[in-house]
Design an enzyme around this catalytic site. Structure first.
Site, short mmCIF file in Angstrom:
data_model
loop_
_atom_site.label_atom_id
_atom_site.label_comp_id
_atom_site.label_asym_id
_atom_site.label_seq_id
_atom_site.Cartn_x
_atom_site.Cartn_y
_atom_site.Cartn_z
N ASP A 78 28.64 72.82 39.09
CA ASP A 78 29.21 73.53 40.22
C ASP A 78 28.98 75.02 39.98
O ASP A 78 28.71 75.45 38.85
CB ASP A 78 30.70 73.21 40.35
CG ASP A 78 31.29 73.64 41.68
OD1 ASP A 78 30.51 74.12 42.53
OD2 ASP A 78 32.50 73.51 41.86
N ASP B 44 28.68 78.17 47.71
CA ASP B 44 29.19 78.03 49.07
C ASP B 44 30.64 78.50 49.16
O ASP B 44 31.29 78.71 48.14
CB ASP B 44 29.10 76.56 49.51
CG ASP B 44 29.87 75.64 48.57
OD1 ASP B 44 29.48 75.57 47.38
OD2 ASP B 44 30.85 75.01 48.99
N ALA C 238 34.96 70.61 50.38
CA ALA C 238 36.27 71.01 50.89
C ALA C 238 37.06 69.85 51.50
O ALA C 238 37.72 70.01 52.52
CB ALA C 238 36.13 72.15 51.89
N CYS D 190 40.67 46.70 30.13
CA CYS D 190 39.77 47.66 29.50
C CYS D 190 40.12 47.78 28.01
O CYS D 190 41.19 47.32 27.58
CB CYS D 190 39.85 49.02 30.20
SG CYS D 190 41.33 49.98 29.78
N CYS E 90 43.67 49.13 27.34
CA CYS E 90 44.78 48.27 27.76
C CYS E 90 44.88 46.99 26.93
O CYS E 90 45.94 46.37 26.87
CB CYS E 90 44.64 47.94 29.25
SG CYS E 90 44.81 49.40 30.30
N CYS F 298 45.38 45.33 33.26
CA CYS F 298 43.98 45.74 33.11
C CYS F 298 43.47 45.19 31.79
O CYS F 298 44.25 44.95 30.87
CB CYS F 298 43.89 47.27 33.16
SG CYS F 298 42.27 47.94 32.73
#
Length: 652
Positions: free
Chosen positions: A88, A123, A194, A282, A285, A280
């Protein structure tokens, strides 16, 4: 360079090539802090999941220590990540603090200097719901900066690709204007900016409108990045509307607040600590219980929560990719959008744009159409059917109802008398279903529960409009019975077989032309011995020979042309209908049955939809080959990389 490998809805699994590195989209770009000491999850763990990350060039530029390392060793060495790095430009800081100490061209030069793969213009992220005058002025400045950035890149032959961010606040005409101007500047990737404040306020419907109004003007051959969208509950709908890239700081930010991401919302660790196990599987977890995690010191707890959040984020992306491959992305969207009322509202808003979405939705899919709720009645598959129903021309139309106990396909479970009248069954999902083509996708490749009354009456207006438009052709039961008796009598010398009539209606529905009675009488219809369904349509040629005209594909019952079928389409349809026109340079490759690549397409039927059967011709409309288009009409005109048509066979 970007190409589509699989697709469903407006979503696509794509291959994006950046500086010799390949990214499969859709994907998520974890936001990584350029200072490793401030990064919640180690870059080594992120690298196992991510093929691309996003970081902030403005932070690097304003930190002397980081800037020195980046300028001397490059951003990949600074962060310790060999894959694609996107940066960015400081727009986020501009939106938070109101001003920054860098110029638009300066930040582009810096991103190039430190070896960024994809840089971003500086921007102005205009907040939602500002006064129109402010939105117009800030968009004007964003476009000015965009022009400067592109000019600098082109003049100095920079290696980095550029993001051209779409702005315009919540004014849809300004979003369209922004997208149109950015397209003219030919950026490499188009972020939609935005939208974070809208998502923070659960104003998902506005986000969806911004996506779709931007997509209307953006090029189809470039990826679209939904800037700041990092919650997995939003991914399925956003992908279905054509977003390819996402970035997530949410995995870390939510973890700092003790928040636990799921694909359907956010949970608080405090509310989970009494559970024996996490909901979960994963690695985090599985390793820890909620109580163990809750008792950890904050830094370690935050790190592990962030890891879970990252795992669940990528898991949802992978689930979406599988849904695209299986052709059931809409079903996943409908499941996800019932996780929150505001998300359901956003889905309903998206379906207001269903005619635009239909242009990109494939005409056939691996999976059946599953009804997920009232919103399903507005899906592209149903909109397309209603439009294509108008293609079937008949002077005699009979509309009837059928018992709810009779299963689809109706034609195989009823005993309607044969005739050339167009018999239409009133159907809760599709409005009207021609009995003669009801095996064609998705008319019988669908399933739904018994509908409520308000759902059943949804198609009443469509049926009445159809009747009004065809009032001179509609028969009542008495005239229909009389017509049937006459048609089947020995006195009728012009009778055409019911199978030939069925094929004629399929041709009209799929391709938009019809055969005359003499041509129909010549057709030879072959049925499957196992299923008794039509499998091949042949025509007699010289002597006693026969040639295949069409094969009916078993999974969707679409008419797949053989060589004689391709010739028939070429003969019956005027240029450029159902045609893809290719450069003379590759004529011989097409004749040899090789796939047609996008960069060699010079014209086409602009109304083509993905996965339609097409013929391939040269500029003189000479028939070269036939096959399946992988792109729609707009995409065929814009893509310059990857396959455009999968060729079945060519004409030597």
């Amino acid at each position: 360079m970007f190409e589509i490998k699989h697709r469903d809805a407006m979503g696509r699994i794509g291959k994006l090539k950046i500086n010799g590195k390949i990214i499969e989209t859709p994907t998520i770009m974890p936001v990584v802090h350029p200072n490793p000491k401030k990064q919640t999850v180690s870059i080594e763990k992120i690298e196992k999941l991510a093929s691309v990350i996003i970081t902030n060039s403005y932070i690097i530029n304003t930190n002397p220590e980081l800037k020195k390392i980046a300028e001397e060793k490059g951003i990949h060495n600074l962060i310790g990540f060999d894959k694609v790095i996107v940066t960015d430009s400081g727009s986020f800081q501009l939106s938070v603090y109101g001003e920054i100490t860098v110029e638009p061209e300066e930040i582009i030069e810096f991103q190039e200097k430190i070896g960024v793969d994809v840089g971003t213009i500086l921007d102005i992220p205009t907040a939602p719901y500002v006064q129109r005058e402010q939105a117009e002025e800030e968009l004007k400045e964003t476009l000015r900066r965009a022009e400067l950035s592109v000019k600098l890149r082109d003049e100095k032959n920079y290696k980095l690709l550029l993001n051209g961010t779409i702005q315009g606040s919540t004014y849809m005409d300004l979003r369209q204007e922004s997208a149109k101007k950015m397209k003219e500047l030919d950026f490499d990737i188009y972020p939609i900016g935005a939208v974070v404040p809208l998502m923070e306020n659960y104003d998902y419907a506005q986000v969806i409108e911004i996506i779709l109004n931007s997509k209307k003007e953006l090029p189809t051959n470039k990826p679209v990045h939904l800037f700041g969208c990092g919650h997995p509950m939003m991914f399925a709908l956003s992908v279905a509307l054509g977003c390819d890239l996402f970035d997530s700081a949410a995995y870390a930010l939510y973890a700092k607040d003790g928040r636990y991401l799921t694909e359907s919302g956010t949970l608080h660790l405090e509310d989970l600590k009494d559970l024996e196990k996490f909901p979960c599987s994963c690695p985090v977890c599985i390793e820890y219980t909620p109580k163990e995690l809750a008792k950890m010191e904050k830094r370690k707890r935050t790190e592990l929560l962030a890891e879970h959040n990252l795992y669940i984020t990528f898991e949802e992306i992978n689930r979406i990719k599988q849904a695209i491959k299986d052709g059931n992305l809409w079903e996943l969207v409908e499941e996800r959008c019932r996780a929150h009322p505001k998300l359901l509202e956003a889905y309903r808003k998206a379906l207001e744009y269903n005619e635009f979405i239909e242009e990109f939705d494939p005409i056939t899919k691996k999976s059946a159409f599953f009804y997920g709720g009232y919103e399903s009645l507005y899906r592209p598959e149903i909109i397309r059917h209603k439009k294509r129903l108008e293609r079937i021309k008949s002077d005699n139309i009979y509309i009837t109802t059928i018992s709810n106990d009779i299963n689809r396909p109706y034609s195989e479970n009823t005993n309607m008398m044969d005739s050339d009248a167009l018999v239409l069954i009133k159907d809760d999902l599709f409005g009207l279903v021609p009995l003669s083509i009801d095996t064609v996708y998705p008319l019988s490749q669908c399933d739904n529960p018994k509908l409520y009354c308000y759902e059943k009456i949804h198609n009443n207006e469509f049926v009445e409009e159809f009747k009004q438009n065809n009032k001179d052709k509609i028969m009542d039961i008495t005239s229909y019975n009389y017509y049937i008796n006459h048609y089947t009598s020995n006195a009728n010398k012009n009778k055409v077989g019911s199978d030939a009539i069925r094929i004629n209606n399929m041709i009209q529905y799929q391709y938009g032309f019809k055969l005359n009675d003499e041509e129909l009488k010549k057709l030879i219809i072959k049925r499957s011995k196992k299923t008794n369904r039509i499998r091949n349509v042949l025509i007699p040629t010289d002597g006693n020979n026969k040639e295949v005209l069409f094969t009916l594909r078993s999974n969707d019952n679409l008419l797949i042309p053989a060589k004689e079928g391709a010739k028939l389409i070429h003969e019956k349809l005027p240029f450029p209908k159902y045609r893809v026109v290719i450069d003379s340079e590759v004529e011989e490759f097409a004749r040899d049955g090789k796939s047609v690549f996008s960069k060699f397409v010079i014209n086409c039927d602009k109304e083509l939809r993905p996965y339609e059967e097409v013929i391939i011709v040269n500029e003189n409309d000479e028939l070269l080959a036939y096959g399946t288009t992988l792109l729609n009409g707009k995409e065929l005109g814009e893509f310059n990389y990857g396959a455009a048509v999968s060729v079945r066979s060519g004409f030597k």
